[in-house]
Design an enzyme around this catalytic site. Structure first.
Site, PDB file in Angstrom:
ATOM      1  CB  SER A 143      -0.886   0.002   1.251  1.00 35.53           C
ATOM      2  OG  SER A 143      -0.083   0.230   2.401  1.00 35.53           O
ATOM      3  CG  ASP A 180      -3.799  -3.002  -1.494  1.00 37.37           C
ATOM      4  OD1 ASP A 180      -4.723  -3.262  -2.284  1.00 37.37           O
ATOM      5  OD2 ASP A 180      -3.904  -3.103  -0.249  1.00 37.37           O
ATOM      6  CG  HIS A 181      -6.646   0.219  -1.840  1.00 38.68           C
ATOM      7  ND1 HIS A 181      -7.946   0.324  -2.284  1.00 38.68           N
ATOM      8  CD2 HIS A 181      -6.595  -0.896  -1.062  1.00 38.68           C
ATOM      9  CE1 HIS A 181      -8.650  -0.688  -1.782  1.00 38.68           C
ATOM     10  NE2 HIS A 181      -7.854  -1.444  -1.044  1.00 38.68           N
ATOM     11  CD  GLU A 203     -12.341  -0.239  -4.799  1.00 42.83           C
ATOM     12  OE1 GLU A 203     -11.171  -0.513  -4.464  1.00 42.83           O
ATOM     13  OE2 GLU A 203     -13.193   0.226  -4.015  1.00 42.83           O
ATOM     14  CG  HIS A 251     -10.450  -2.289   3.231  1.00 38.35           C
ATOM     15  ND1 HIS A 251     -11.144  -1.532   2.333  1.00 38.35           N
ATOM     16  CD2 HIS A 251      -9.571  -3.022   2.501  1.00 38.35           C
ATOM     17  CE1 HIS A 251     -10.704  -1.782   1.112  1.00 38.35           C
ATOM     18  NE2 HIS A 251      -9.742  -2.684   1.179  1.00 38.35           N
ATOM     19  N   GLY A 252     -10.483  -4.000   7.294  1.00 36.41           N
ATOM     20  CA  GLY A 252     -10.277  -3.885   8.735  1.00 36.41           C
ATOM     21  C   GLY A 252     -10.842  -5.051   9.526  1.00 36.41           C
ATOM     22  CB  ALA A 277     -11.149 -11.140   1.442  1.00 32.70           C
ATOM     23  CG  ASN A 310      -6.708  -7.645  -2.090  1.00 26.06           C
ATOM     24  OD1 ASN A 310      -6.319  -8.440  -2.929  1.00 26.06           O
ATOM     25  ND2 ASN A 310      -6.772  -6.346  -2.307  1.00 26.06           N
ATOM     26  CB  ILE A 311      -5.418 -11.778   3.319  1.00 24.70           C
ATOM     27  CG1 ILE A 311      -6.631 -12.556   2.789  1.00 24.70           C
ATOM     28  CG2 ILE A 311      -5.212 -12.067   4.817  1.00 24.70           C
ATOM     29  CD1 ILE A 311      -6.391 -14.015   2.572  1.00 24.70           C
TER      30      ILE A 311
HETATM   31  P1  13P Z   1      -8.562  -6.899   5.056  1.00 20.25           P
HETATM   32  O1  13P Z   1      -8.564  -5.642   5.884  1.00 20.25           O
HETATM   33  O2  13P Z   1      -9.862  -7.617   5.193  1.00 20.25           O
HETATM   34  O3  13P Z   1      -7.409  -7.776   5.343  1.00 20.25           O
HETATM   35  O4  13P Z   1      -8.458  -6.452   3.513  1.00 20.25           O
HETATM   36  C1  13P Z   1      -7.215  -6.085   2.971  1.00 20.25           C
HETATM   37  C2  13P Z   1      -7.334  -5.453   1.629  1.00 20.25           C
HETATM   38  O5  13P Z   1      -8.358  -5.458   0.985  1.00 20.25           O
HETATM   39  C3  13P Z   1      -6.123  -4.829   1.085  1.00 20.25           C
HETATM   40  O6  13P Z   1      -6.370  -4.168  -0.111  1.00 20.25           O
HETATM   41  O1  G3H Z   2      -6.766  -1.992   2.004  1.00 21.04           O
HETATM   42  C1  G3H Z   2      -5.921  -1.539   2.768  1.00 21.04           C
HETATM   43  C2  G3H Z   2      -4.816  -2.372   3.264  1.00 21.04           C
HETATM   44  O2  G3H Z   2      -5.225  -3.101   4.392  1.00 21.04           O
HETATM   45  C3  G3H Z   2      -3.601  -1.539   3.512  1.00 21.04           C
HETATM   46  O3  G3H Z   2      -3.668  -0.846   4.708  1.00 21.04           O
HETATM   47  O4  G3H Z   2      -3.039   1.435   3.963  1.00 21.04           O
HETATM   48  O5  G3H Z   2      -2.929   0.798   6.378  1.00 21.04           O
HETATM   49  O6  G3H Z   2      -1.283  -0.126   4.734  1.00 21.04           O
HETATM   50  P1  G3H Z   2      -2.662   0.399   4.963  1.00 21.04           P
HETATM   51 ZN    ZN Z   3      -8.325  -3.267  -0.230  1.00 24.34          ZN
END
Ligand code: 13P
Ligand code: G3H
Ligand code: ZN
Length: 312
Positions: free
Chosen positions: A50, A82-83, A134, A180-181, A215, A256-257
């Site tokens: 991320s 990621d994102h 997305e 998320h979370g 997920a 995604n985990i």
């Molecule tokens: P979780 O917070 O469920 O692990 O999801 C992570 C995620 O989607 C990262 O892009």
């Molecule tokens: O989807 C988000 C991921 O869990 C990444 O989290 O931006 O705190 O690194 P973060």
């Molecule tokens: Zn995500």
């Protein structure tokens, strides 16, 4: 072997009705825990970074650590942003050796999402890099962006074909009720995912890989250890594993985990420091964190994703 894209991984996963795990990485112990689990199970890997992880650990350190994981295991590894929130971060990761980027334009209007996503796919594809878009809003915290449950809109199947066609994305993250979370459902709320939306998308875009964010199952064992050692995350709840297995059998090729790895690591550190309060050698509490991550990822690969043995 250089890093790979997700193209072949997704083709095989779709055809084989399983999914790849995309695990978020921040540091050496996390990368080693994941890589060891993938080596144990001969699973292909997507390691994702991320913006926050990149800021914390720095691009070059993460790249070198992931290179080490590849050298150590010989596994096919895709390195994914990621994102990504705009073109600039996607470009920087593409220029810096990532093989896959996500452009998350989901906070924009449909037209603006298409515009920014198209800008990224043009740049990425000309350099052999693949792109995840997305559509629909996934609730929770992504870096500094907080999406409330109310604002999280399910992906509309009507928009999907047009989005994919006009942007040229290689995969698509959708919103069907995950978030998320560690607090995905309110206490007493029955977890529910919109498999009907997923089915409809697969019907409209046969063979096209779908991505499931948010997920984590929020592994109860680690929640209990954290709460039992003075932590305060009661009410934490994740996606039931049988729903993830179902998604993996359908069009979902990437799951995604992140949260489950955070919980596993934190439980390892807390347990060690509570049972050995005089401990101050970081290796003594980071090794259990790494081992918990390994166990968690092994379990996901074998019991949820079904990608064990698919590396070669
Ligand atoms: P979780 O917070 O469920 O692990 O999801 C992570 C995620 O989607 C990262 O892009
Ligand atoms: O989807 C988000 C991921 O869990 C990444 O989290 O931006 O705190 O690194 P973060
Ligand atoms: Zn995500």
């Amino acid at each position: 072997m250089p890093f790979v894209t997700t193209t072949e991984m997704f083709k095989k996963a779709y055809a084989g009705a399983y999914a790849l795990g995309a695990f978020n990485v921040n540091n050496m112990e996390t990368i080693q825990g994941i890589a060891d689990a993938a080596a144990d199970t001969r699973a292909p890997l997507i390691l994702q970074v991320s913006a926050g992880a990149r800021k914390y650990a720095r691009h070059v350190y993460l790249m070198k650590l992931i290179e080490a994981a590849e050298a150590d295991t010989g596994l096919p590894i895709a390195v994914h942003l990621d994102h990504g929130e705009d073109f600039e971060i996607c470009k920087s990761c593409i220029d810096g050796g990532f093989t896959s980027v996500m452009i998350d334009g989901s906070r924009h209007s449909f037209e603006e999402n298409i515009r920014v996503t198209r800008e990224v796919t043009e740049y990425a594809h000309s350099r052999g890099v693949v792109v995840e878009g997305e559509l629909g809003r996934i609730a929770g915290i992504e870096d500094d962006v907080s999406v409330s449950d109310e604002d999280a809109g399910y992906t509309m199947p009507d928009e999907v074909s047009e989005f994919v066609e006009r942007t040229g994305v290689d995969s698509l993250a959708i919103s069907i009720g995950t978030n998320h979370g560690a607090f995905k459902f309110k206490p007493g709320q029955t977890p529910r995912l919109r498999f009907d939306i997923l089915e409809e998308m697969a019907r409209r875009l046969p063979g096209f890989p779908i991505v499931l964010h948010g997920a984590s199952s929020v592994v109860p064992k680690y929640v209990d250890i954290i709460n039992g050692s003075g932590g305060a995350i009661s009410g934490a709840a994740g996606i039931p594993e049988d729903m993830l297995r179902e998604a993996a059998r359908m069009a979902v090729c990437k799951i995604n985990i992140d949260t489950d790895l955070r919980l596993a690591a934190t439980a390892g550190v807390r347990e060690t420091l509570i049972s050995s309060p005089a401990e101050f050698d970081p290796r003594r509490y980071l090794a259990p964190a790494r081992e918990n991550i390994r166990e968690t990822v092994r379990d996901k690969i074998i019991n949820v994703l079904g990608c064990d043995g698919k590396a070669f």
